[in-house]
Design a protein around this motif. Structure first.
Motif, PDB file in Angstrom:
ATOM      1  N   CYS A  14       0.866  -1.175   0.000  1.00 21.42           N
ATOM      2  CA  CYS A  14       0.000   0.000   0.000  1.00 21.42           C
ATOM      3  C   CYS A  14       0.902   1.224   0.000  1.00 21.42           C
ATOM      4  N   ASP A  15       0.538   2.221  -0.722  1.00 13.29           N
ATOM      5  CA  ASP A  15       1.371   3.410  -0.835  1.00 13.29           C
ATOM      6  C   ASP A  15       0.908   4.494   0.139  1.00 13.29           C
ATOM      7  N   CYS A  16       0.454   4.071   1.309  1.00 11.73           N
ATOM      8  CA  CYS A  16      -0.056   4.991   2.321  1.00 11.73           C
ATOM      9  C   CYS A  16       1.116   5.689   3.017  1.00 11.73           C
ATOM     10  N   PRO A  17       0.945   6.941   3.414  1.00  9.13           N
ATOM     11  CA  PRO A  17       2.030   7.625   4.122  1.00  9.13           C
ATOM     12  C   PRO A  17       2.257   7.060   5.514  1.00  9.13           C
ATOM     13  N   GLU A  18       1.199   6.523   6.138  1.00  3.96           N
ATOM     14  CA  GLU A  18       1.327   5.958   7.476  1.00  3.96           C
ATOM     15  C   GLU A  18       0.576   4.632   7.525  1.00  3.96           C
ATOM     16  N   PRO A  19       1.137   3.618   8.199  1.00  2.00           N
ATOM     17  CA  PRO A  19       0.468   2.319   8.262  1.00  2.00           C
ATOM     18  C   PRO A  19      -0.818   2.376   9.086  1.00  2.00           C
ATOM     19  N   CYS A  20      -1.700   1.423   8.836  1.00  2.23           N
ATOM     20  CA  CYS A  20      -2.977   1.358   9.558  1.00  2.23           C
ATOM     21  C   CYS A  20      -2.746   0.879  10.991  1.00  2.23           C
ATOM     22  N   ASP A  21      -3.796   0.967  11.801  1.00  2.00           N
ATOM     23  CA  ASP A  21      -3.690   0.614  13.224  1.00  2.00           C
ATOM     24  C   ASP A  21      -3.342  -0.857  13.422  1.00  2.00           C
ATOM     25  N   ALA A  22      -3.922  -1.727  12.615  1.00  2.00           N
ATOM     26  CA  ALA A  22      -3.626  -3.159  12.756  1.00  2.00           C
ATOM     27  C   ALA A  22      -2.152  -3.440  12.464  1.00  2.00           C
ATOM     28  N   ARG A  23      -1.607  -2.780  11.461  1.00  2.00           N
ATOM     29  CA  ARG A  23      -0.188  -2.987  11.141  1.00  2.00           C
ATOM     30  C   ARG A  23       0.710  -2.422  12.244  1.00  2.00           C
ATOM     31  N   LYS A  24       0.320  -1.289  12.803  1.00  2.00           N
ATOM     32  CA  LYS A  24       1.094  -0.719  13.908  1.00  2.00           C
ATOM     33  C   LYS A  24       1.119  -1.677  15.094  1.00  2.00           C
ATOM     34  N   LYS A  25      -0.023  -2.314  15.389  1.00  2.00           N
ATOM     35  CA  LYS A  25      -0.081  -3.275  16.490  1.00  2.00           C
ATOM     36  C   LYS A  25       0.823  -4.474  16.212  1.00  2.00           C
ATOM     37  N   ARG A  26       0.771  -4.978  14.959  1.00  2.00           N
ATOM     38  CA  ARG A  26       1.629  -6.124  14.601  1.00  2.00           C
ATOM     39  C   ARG A  26       3.098  -5.762  14.726  1.00  2.00           C
ATOM     40  N   GLU A  27       3.473  -4.582  14.256  1.00  2.00           N
ATOM     41  CA  GLU A  27       4.872  -4.164  14.332  1.00  2.00           C
ATOM     42  C   GLU A  27       5.308  -3.962  15.773  1.00  2.00           C
ATOM     43  N   ALA A  28       4.439  -3.408  16.615  1.00  2.00           N
ATOM     44  CA  ALA A  28       4.772  -3.225  18.026  1.00  2.00           C
ATOM     45  C   ALA A  28       4.941  -4.575  18.713  1.00  2.00           C
ATOM     46  N   LYS A  29       4.055  -5.521  18.386  1.00  2.00           N
ATOM     47  CA  LYS A  29       4.150  -6.854  18.977  1.00  2.00           C
ATOM     48  C   LYS A  29       5.436  -7.555  18.545  1.00  2.00           C
ATOM     49  N   ALA A  30       5.800  -7.410  17.274  1.00  2.00           N
ATOM     50  CA  ALA A  30       7.038  -8.020  16.776  1.00  2.00           C
ATOM     51  C   ALA A  30       8.257  -7.369  17.432  1.00  2.00           C
ATOM     52  N   ALA A  31       8.231  -6.052  17.616  1.00  2.00           N
ATOM     53  CA  ALA A  31       9.346  -5.364  18.267  1.00  2.00           C
ATOM     54  C   ALA A  31       9.474  -5.806  19.718  1.00  2.00           C
ATOM     55  N   GLN A  32       8.337  -5.979  20.397  1.00  3.15           N
ATOM     56  CA  GLN A  32       8.363  -6.442  21.779  1.00  3.15           C
ATOM     57  C   GLN A  32       8.911  -7.863  21.857  1.00  3.15           C
ATOM     58  N   ARG A  33       8.518  -8.701  20.912  1.00  3.81           N
ATOM     59  CA  ARG A  33       9.014 -10.079  20.884  1.00  3.81           C
ATOM     60  C   ARG A  33      10.529 -10.102  20.664  1.00  3.81           C
ATOM     61  N   ARG A  34      11.014  -9.271  19.721  1.00  2.00           N
ATOM     62  CA  ARG A  34      12.467  -9.202  19.488  1.00  2.00           C
ATOM     63  C   ARG A  34      13.202  -8.714  20.728  1.00  2.00           C
ATOM     64  N   GLU A  35      12.623  -7.726  21.416  1.00  2.00           N
ATOM     65  CA  GLU A  35      13.229  -7.198  22.632  1.00  2.00           C
ATOM     66  C   GLU A  35      13.314  -8.271  23.707  1.00  2.00           C
ATOM     67  N   GLN A  36      12.242  -9.047  23.874  1.00  2.00           N
ATOM     68  CA  GLN A  36      12.232 -10.123  24.864  1.00  2.00           C
ATOM     69  C   GLN A  36      13.245 -11.210  24.512  1.00  2.00           C
ATOM     70  N   LEU A  37      13.348 -11.526  23.226  1.00  2.00           N
ATOM     71  CA  LEU A  37      14.333 -12.540  22.813  1.00  2.00           C
ATOM     72  C   LEU A  37      15.760 -12.074  23.092  1.00  2.00           C
ATOM     73  N   GLU A  38      16.031 -10.810  22.834  1.00  2.00           N
ATOM     74  CA  GLU A  38      17.369 -10.273  23.111  1.00  2.00           C
ATOM     75  C   GLU A  38      17.642 -10.226  24.618  1.00  2.00           C
ATOM     76  N   LYS A  39      16.619  -9.918  25.388  1.00  2.00           N
ATOM     77  CA  LYS A  39      16.766  -9.817  26.834  1.00  2.00           C
ATOM     78  C   LYS A  39      17.063 -11.176  27.446  1.00  2.00           C
ATOM     79  N   HIS A  40      16.400 -12.221  26.961  1.00  2.00           N
ATOM     80  CA  HIS A  40      16.556 -13.562  27.529  1.00  2.00           C
ATOM     81  C   HIS A  40      17.468 -14.445  26.687  1.00  2.00           C
ATOM     82  N   ARG A  41      18.307 -13.836  25.922  1.00  2.00           N
ATOM     83  CA  ARG A  41      19.209 -14.580  25.051  1.00  2.00           C
ATOM     84  C   ARG A  41      20.308 -15.252  25.867  1.00  2.00           C
ATOM     85  N   ILE A  42      20.598 -16.504  25.549  1.00  2.00           N
ATOM     86  CA  ILE A  42      21.618 -17.253  26.294  1.00  2.00           C
ATOM     87  C   ILE A  42      23.004 -16.976  25.720  1.00  2.00           C
TER      88      ILE A  42
END
Length: 75
Positions: free
Chosen positions: A46-74
């Motif tokens: 989509c050539d939208c200037p800003e992503p929709c709310d659902a995409r923002k939620k998915r991206e935030a969830k993915a960023a949180q998951r990456r942060e948790q993986l880095e935090k608990h990385r062995i």
């Protein structure tokens, strides 16, 4: 009924065999014909200037998951 199935199966085998001849003789891998969206000069679907709310939620969830993986990385 069985003859229709057998004829269809043989037809599909011939089609797949014909398609594989391009790989066997030219050694080229399968690829798309148009090059995708980037060939049109678009960075995203989509050539939208800003992503929709659902995409923002998915991206935030993915960023949180990456942060948790880095935090608990062995390692």
């Amino acid at each position: 009924m069985l003859t229709v199935f057998a004829a269809t199966f043989v037809l599909f085998l011939l089609i797949v065999g014909g398609m594989s001849l391009g790989y066997v003789f030219k050694r080229k891998s399968l690829q798309g014909s148009c090059g995708g969206i980037t060939a049109l000069g678009m960075e995203k679907v989509c050539d939208c200037p800003e992503p929709c709310d659902a995409r923002k939620k998915r991206e935030a969830k993915a960023a949180q998951r990456r942060e948790q993986l880095e935090k608990h990385r062995i390692l």
